[in-house]
Design a protein around this motif. Sequence first.
Motif, mmCIF file in Angstrom:
data_model
loop_
_atom_site.group_PDB
_atom_site.id
_atom_site.type_symbol
_atom_site.label_atom_id
_atom_site.label_comp_id
_atom_site.label_asym_id
_atom_site.label_seq_id
_atom_site.Cartn_x
_atom_site.Cartn_y
_atom_site.Cartn_z
ATOM 1 N N PHE A 155 68.181 30.054 51.876
ATOM 2 C CA PHE A 155 67.720 30.431 53.581
ATOM 3 C C PHE A 155 66.504 31.094 53.367
ATOM 4 O O PHE A 155 66.113 31.578 52.254
ATOM 5 C CB PHE A 155 68.987 31.421 53.887
ATOM 6 N N ALA A 156 65.818 31.239 54.473
ATOM 7 C CA ALA A 156 64.420 31.743 54.548
ATOM 8 C C ALA A 156 64.420 33.142 54.831
ATOM 9 O O ALA A 156 65.300 33.659 55.842
ATOM 10 C CB ALA A 156 63.559 30.900 55.581
ATOM 11 N N PHE A 180 62.138 31.300 34.808
ATOM 12 C CA PHE A 180 61.064 31.443 35.332
ATOM 13 C C PHE A 180 60.172 29.907 35.348
ATOM 14 O O PHE A 180 60.200 29.403 34.456
ATOM 15 C CB PHE A 180 60.139 32.267 35.131
ATOM 16 N N GLU A 181 59.679 29.215 36.570
ATOM 17 C CA GLU A 181 58.965 28.048 36.318
ATOM 18 C C GLU A 181 57.994 28.407 37.402
ATOM 19 O O GLU A 181 58.096 28.635 38.521
ATOM 20 C CB GLU A 181 60.053 26.947 36.903
ATOM 21 N N THR A 182 56.692 27.803 37.108
ATOM 22 C CA THR A 182 55.574 27.689 37.984
ATOM 23 C C THR A 182 54.702 26.538 37.724
ATOM 24 O O THR A 182 54.931 25.992 36.615
ATOM 25 C CB THR A 182 54.845 28.857 37.913
ATOM 26 N N GLN A 183 53.749 26.193 38.595
ATOM 27 C CA GLN A 183 53.031 24.901 38.233
ATOM 28 C C GLN A 183 51.528 25.384 38.781
ATOM 29 O O GLN A 183 51.213 26.201 39.573
ATOM 30 C CB GLN A 183 53.247 23.887 39.104
ATOM 31 N N ILE A 195 65.331 32.196 43.972
ATOM 32 C CA ILE A 195 64.293 32.530 44.927
ATOM 33 C C ILE A 195 63.242 31.662 44.711
ATOM 34 O O ILE A 195 62.722 31.338 43.414
ATOM 35 C CB ILE A 195 63.815 34.036 44.704
ATOM 36 N N LYS A 196 62.473 31.139 45.717
ATOM 37 C CA LYS A 196 61.365 30.319 45.475
ATOM 38 C C LYS A 196 60.446 30.665 46.564
ATOM 39 O O LYS A 196 60.529 31.122 47.711
ATOM 40 C CB LYS A 196 61.484 28.834 45.957
ATOM 41 N N PHE A 197 58.852 30.831 46.128
ATOM 42 C CA PHE A 197 57.981 31.207 46.979
ATOM 43 C C PHE A 197 56.668 30.557 46.229
ATOM 44 O O PHE A 197 56.530 30.533 44.904
ATOM 45 C CB PHE A 197 57.822 32.469 47.203
ATOM 46 N N ASP A 198 55.738 30.134 46.996
ATOM 47 C CA ASP A 198 54.463 29.498 46.461
ATOM 48 C C ASP A 198 54.733 28.492 45.692
ATOM 49 O O ASP A 198 55.441 27.545 45.898
ATOM 50 C CB ASP A 198 53.448 30.647 45.847
ATOM 51 N N ASN A 199 54.170 28.646 44.444
ATOM 52 C CA ASN A 199 54.633 27.424 43.377
ATOM 53 C C ASN A 199 55.623 28.115 42.384
ATOM 54 O O ASN A 199 55.681 27.405 41.260
ATOM 55 C CB ASN A 199 53.401 27.256 42.664
ATOM 56 N N GLY A 248 53.996 34.694 54.353
ATOM 57 C CA GLY A 248 54.950 33.464 54.441
ATOM 58 C C GLY A 248 56.288 33.862 54.083
ATOM 59 O O GLY A 248 56.974 35.189 54.367
ATOM 60 N N GLU A 249 57.064 32.914 53.570
ATOM 61 C CA GLU A 249 58.541 33.202 53.496
ATOM 62 C C GLU A 249 58.946 33.023 52.100
ATOM 63 O O GLU A 249 58.563 32.325 51.080
ATOM 64 C CB GLU A 249 59.395 32.301 54.227
ATOM 65 N N PHE A 250 60.201 33.763 51.653
ATOM 66 C CA PHE A 250 61.086 33.386 50.454
ATOM 67 C C PHE A 250 61.980 32.753 50.900
ATOM 68 O O PHE A 250 62.424 32.841 52.066
ATOM 69 C CB PHE A 250 61.426 34.677 49.706
#
Length: 366
Positions: free
Chosen positions: A128-129, A53-56, A225-229, A212-214
């Motif tokens: 891919f989205a 897990f990584e976030t900012q 998976i990436k989403f938001d931050n 929004g999208e993943f």
Amino acid sequence: MKFKCNKNSILTEISITQEIISSRNALSILSNVLLEADNNLLTIKATDLKIGFETQIPVSVEESGIITVFCNTLLATLRTMPEGDISFSVEKQKLIITSEKNNIVSQLKTIDAEKFPSLKNVSDNNYFAVPQKDFIEMITQTSFAVSDDETRYFMNGVFFEKKENNFIMVATDGRRLSLIKKELDTIPENMEGSIIPVKILGLIKKLSSGEGEFLIAISEKTFFIKFDNNKIYSNLIEGQFPSYQKVIPEKQEQVAIISKEEFLSALKSVSVFVEEKSKRVLMKFYEGSVDIYTEETEKGDSKATLSCEYSGPEFKIVINCDYLQEPIKVMQEEDVSFKFTDPTKALTIASVPEHDYFHIVMPMQM
């Protein structure tokens, strides 16, 4: 390292990291969370080697730096702090946390960030989205049917694959099956079927906004998976997922349609009297009505009669009450249909009108 931020901003993210490494209580680097302050951003990382897990979050950085600290202690410390801004600094291998409201100062031992394992990564070209709304619905309609039997580890996750233009997700514990499909043209043609651990899906659902999208990528053994931050990855479950197509009935002759809310209300009342171990509840369909009832137990017994759209022969079936309640609770439509042919064969539960999902439950012996 020296930075300042709002207590609740960092507390929320550290709570998430603690979920990922919650099974690790030993004082080791994998029990630590990595904090890196730079360019008025705080990067937070955690891993148990299976999940990363990584976030900012935005912070006010006075001095850049990177360190790791025992997650449980950091979380407990933050929870005791009053609302408002908190200052963080590192001196002599200790993370010093200071509340500006009442001058509380806590010093946490740290481990050098060089010992923290590198998180897995994949090229941006592999992503891919998928609309967040669609993927969250797919998780909701399947994750409760995942098996918790660790000896059948290949059913401890949700299987997903592409068929034509459909993105399909399926879960089963061997006694029930839940399936949902979405028509998505963004999925790569060469995407192979994979099994995602249910833990990571629950985390995604918890963290996402639904807007929004993943961005999703699949490597040979890893789901990204990436989403938001947020950036999250998880090892995929290895093994052969059951051939779920064989469980889906080709034709079921009888159909009964019942109000979702009336059925759930009746089932809730009746289930008070079911045996805790078996959770057996009986349903008897006949012209225009259905009886939902229990056999007599030490607690007593209960019966509810509801009106329904049904004109077939009298039909009785025994089902685990949880296997009825869990899929129906997540349906959005007002009415639910039950399709059946024989009391020893699968019961199909679907919405009315039919949506892009359905649930299959195997009956219990009479």
